[in-house]
Design a protein around this motif. Structure first.
Motif, PDB file in Angstrom:
ATOM      1  N   ALA A 130       0.816  -1.210   0.000  1.00 26.61           N
ATOM      2  CA  ALA A 130       0.000   0.000   0.000  1.00 26.61           C
ATOM      3  C   ALA A 130       0.846   1.255   0.000  1.00 26.61           C
ATOM      4  O   ALA A 130       0.537   2.251  -0.675  1.00 26.61           O
ATOM      5  CB  ALA A 130      -0.923  -0.019   1.222  1.00 26.61           C
ATOM      6  N   GLU A 131       1.973   1.223   0.749  1.00 27.30           N
ATOM      7  CA  GLU A 131       2.862   2.387   0.776  1.00 27.30           C
ATOM      8  C   GLU A 131       3.447   2.653  -0.603  1.00 27.30           C
ATOM      9  O   GLU A 131       3.527   3.801  -1.054  1.00 27.30           O
ATOM     10  CB  GLU A 131       3.976   2.148   1.801  1.00 27.30           C
ATOM     11  CG  GLU A 131       3.464   2.157   3.241  1.00 27.30           C
ATOM     12  CD  GLU A 131       4.554   1.786   4.232  1.00 27.30           C
ATOM     13  OE1 GLU A 131       5.651   1.366   3.776  1.00 27.30           O
ATOM     14  OE2 GLU A 131       4.304   1.889   5.456  1.00 27.30           O
ATOM     15  N   ALA A 132       3.824   1.565  -1.273  1.00 32.56           N
ATOM     16  CA  ALA A 132       4.381   1.731  -2.624  1.00 32.56           C
ATOM     17  C   ALA A 132       3.324   2.242  -3.599  1.00 32.56           C
ATOM     18  O   ALA A 132       3.584   3.123  -4.445  1.00 32.56           O
ATOM     19  CB  ALA A 132       4.953   0.390  -3.116  1.00 32.56           C
ATOM     20  N   ASP A 133       2.091   1.747  -3.460  1.00 33.61           N
ATOM     21  CA  ASP A 133       0.995   2.174  -4.348  1.00 33.61           C
ATOM     22  C   ASP A 133       0.618   3.633  -4.107  1.00 33.61           C
ATOM     23  O   ASP A 133       0.324   4.383  -5.032  1.00 33.61           O
ATOM     24  CB  ASP A 133      -0.212   1.261  -4.121  1.00 33.61           C
ATOM     25  CG  ASP A 133      -1.311   1.537  -5.114  1.00 33.61           C
ATOM     26  OD1 ASP A 133      -1.070   1.411  -6.336  1.00 33.61           O
ATOM     27  OD2 ASP A 133      -2.433   1.881  -4.670  1.00 33.61           O
ATOM     28  N   GLU A 134       0.676   4.061  -2.829  1.00 32.64           N
ATOM     29  CA  GLU A 134       0.346   5.448  -2.499  1.00 32.64           C
ATOM     30  C   GLU A 134       1.338   6.412  -3.128  1.00 32.64           C
ATOM     31  O   GLU A 134       0.971   7.471  -3.634  1.00 32.64           O
ATOM     32  CB  GLU A 134       0.332   5.595  -0.975  1.00 32.64           C
ATOM     33  CG  GLU A 134      -0.137   6.935  -0.496  1.00 32.64           C
ATOM     34  CD  GLU A 134      -1.596   7.168  -0.812  1.00 32.64           C
ATOM     35  OE1 GLU A 134      -2.001   8.344  -0.941  1.00 32.64           O
ATOM     36  OE2 GLU A 134      -2.338   6.161  -0.951  1.00 32.64           O
ATOM     37  N   GLU A 135       2.597   6.034  -3.098  1.00 34.22           N
ATOM     38  CA  GLU A 135       3.622   6.884  -3.729  1.00 34.22           C
ATOM     39  C   GLU A 135       3.395   6.995  -5.221  1.00 34.22           C
ATOM     40  O   GLU A 135       3.531   8.079  -5.827  1.00 34.22           O
ATOM     41  CB  GLU A 135       5.009   6.282  -3.420  1.00 34.22           C
ATOM     42  CG  GLU A 135       6.174   7.120  -3.939  1.00 34.22           C
ATOM     43  CD  GLU A 135       6.218   8.495  -3.283  1.00 34.22           C
ATOM     44  OE1 GLU A 135       6.702   9.444  -3.948  1.00 34.22           O
ATOM     45  OE2 GLU A 135       5.745   8.635  -2.138  1.00 34.22           O
ATOM     46  N   ARG A 136       3.032   5.874  -5.833  1.00 38.41           N
ATOM     47  CA  ARG A 136       2.792   5.896  -7.281  1.00 38.41           C
ATOM     48  C   ARG A 136       1.591   6.784  -7.628  1.00 38.41           C
ATOM     49  O   ARG A 136       1.586   7.540  -8.590  1.00 38.41           O
ATOM     50  CB  ARG A 136       2.513   4.461  -7.762  1.00 38.41           C
ATOM     51  CG  ARG A 136       2.239   4.346  -9.264  1.00 38.41           C
ATOM     52  CD  ARG A 136       1.905   2.920  -9.606  1.00 38.41           C
ATOM     53  NE  ARG A 136       0.748   2.449  -8.881  1.00 38.41           N
ATOM     54  CZ  ARG A 136      -0.514   2.761  -9.204  1.00 38.41           C
ATOM     55  NH1 ARG A 136      -0.749   3.572 -10.237  1.00 38.41           N
ATOM     56  NH2 ARG A 136      -1.507   2.287  -8.493  1.00 38.41           N
TER      57      ARG A 136
END
Length: 438
Positions: free
Chosen positions: A111-117
């Motif tokens: 989720a953290e990686a998706d939020e950054e994207r």
């Protein structure tokens, strides 16, 4: 007491009666025996039924005991199964908790990686929207400028068209005015059609109701309209509730008179006589709102006038039934008798008076019918019957008496009632048609 009210002696029984009575007694004895046999049979059946019920109750109790034992055994087996299932669920829950902890950690990092994207994509999308909005704003400003230009051009064209239309309307109005002035100079009366609002206002003025039939009595001043209305309503001129009458014209405003009999759906209107108001003959019809009435009686006394012609002409235009009536026939006949030499002080025989009356009556009827026919012909109107009446005979006809000196009173009253009944039937048929369509 004797005679008609004495009791007859009982006859002696015959052999047939004795045999019939013996047969009836034998049949009654057999019926008693049959009833006793039936009662014995019923008692046997009741005993047998009680024994069957006892056996059924014993069998039912045995079945209940067996069912209770079986249910106890099933309960024990079910408890064992529940304990085993509980142990299995505890083991499954422990395994699922461990797996859930590992899965949640993995989801958090994803989720953290998706939020950054998403943040990066949102910045790029906002920049794209800002550029597109700037382009659309520039396009709208250009379209607004073009639209204002078109509106200005259209407004100028509309102003030019309005100016041209106004000039044409002024020309038409001037031409119509000149034509009306020409017709008035030549004696041609203009045709005036009331507006829908004028029709509604006229109906409010006369208290028009669809369930009533509205008779208007119109004509020149002094024609005897009020007296005739009183006769139609079965009243004398001095009766309470009668229309006001007089030697001179007493009706200066339209008066409404309902029938004294509430079962008669008729309303009579006393219209101010022409000549009492400052209204030209050709305006009399519209000024009095005569176009809203169901039937119009054109009443005249001495002569048929242009006012009468104007009323008849407008009634034909509005398709309103009309009745031409000459009143005060008895007075006119007496005047003709005097012209023929009749003197009430002379000792003439009754036969001579009757003959003189018949001659004067016939002369008056012929002169009246011919005069009306000539007037209608001169006005280029079709011939129409004229009803010749007097108030006193008309009052007698309305009261269902048999007055001697009648002329057209009976026919006039029958025709008026027939007109009202025809109109009511037509209205009821129209209402039925509308309800059926709904």
């Amino acid at each position: 007491m004797g005679g008609l009210f004495s009791r007859p002696k009982a006859p002696s029984p015959s052999l047939v009666d004795i045999e019939a009575r013996q047969a009836a007694e034998a049949a009654a004895e057999q019926a008693r025996k049959d009833a006793q046999a039936a009662r014995d049979q019923i008692a046997e059946l009741i005993k047998s039924n009680q024994e069957s019920q006892q056996k059924a109750m014993e069998a039912q109790q045995a079945a209940l005991k067996a069912a209770a034992a079986s249910q106890d055994q099933a309960h024990k087996e079910m408890m064992a199964m529940v304990q085993a299932e509980r142990a299995a669920n505890e083991a499954r829950l422990l395994a699922e908790a461990a797996a859930h902890t590992a899965s949640e950690e993995a989801k958090k990092r994803a989720a953290e990686a998706d939020e950054e994207r998403k943040r990066t994509a949102a910045v790029q999308e906002q920049a794209k929207r800002d550029a597109q909005a700037a382009q659309e704003q520039a396009k709208k400003l250009q379209e607004a400028a073009d639209d204002e230009k078109r509106k200005a051009t259209a407004a100028q064209e509309a102003a030019n068209a309005s100016k041209k239309k106004a000039e044409e309307e002024v020309k038409v109005a001037n031409d119509a005015k000149a034509e009306a002035e020409r017709k008035l100079k030549e004696g041609i009366q203009p045709v005036v059609t009331p507006t829908p609002e004028e029709v509604r206002a006229a109906k409010r003025k006369v208290q028009y109701r669809e369930d009533l039939f509205h008779f208007a009595v119109a004509g020149v001043a002094g024609g005897g309209k009020s007296s005739l209305i009183n006769a139609f309503r079965g009243l004398r001129n001095k009766d309470i509730g009668s229309a006001r009458t007089g030697v001179t014209e007493t009706t200066l405003a339209m008066a409404r008179y309902a029938s004294p009999n509430p079962e008669n759906p008729y309303v009579w209107y006393d219209i101010p006589g022409a000549g009492t108001l400052k209204i030209p003959d050709w305006q009399y019809f519209n000024a009095q709102g005569l176009y809203v009435f169901d039937c119009i009686i054109v009443l005249f006394d001495n002569r048929f006038t242009m006012t009468d012609i104007a009323i008849l002409t407008n009634c034909r235009r509005f398709k309103i039934p009309t009745y031409i009536v000459r009143s005060k026939a008895d007075q006119h006949i007496r005047n003709i008798m005097k012209d023929m030499g009749y003197d009430s002080d002379d000792d003439e025989s009754e036969d001579q008076k009757k003959k003189l009356y018949q001659d004067a009556r016939q002369q008056f009827i012929q002169q009246t019918r011919q005069s009306v026919k000539d007037n209608l012909e001169n006005a280029n109107m079709p011939d129409q019957r004229v009803y010749i009446v007097s108030n006193e005979p008309m009052l007698g006809v309305v009261k269902e008496k048999r007055p001697r000196k009648v002329i057209d009173e009976i026919e006039l009253l029958n025709d008026l009632i027939g007109e009202a009944q025809t109109r009511r039937a037509r209205r009821e048929a129209e209402v039925a048609t509308v309800m059926k369509e709904k």
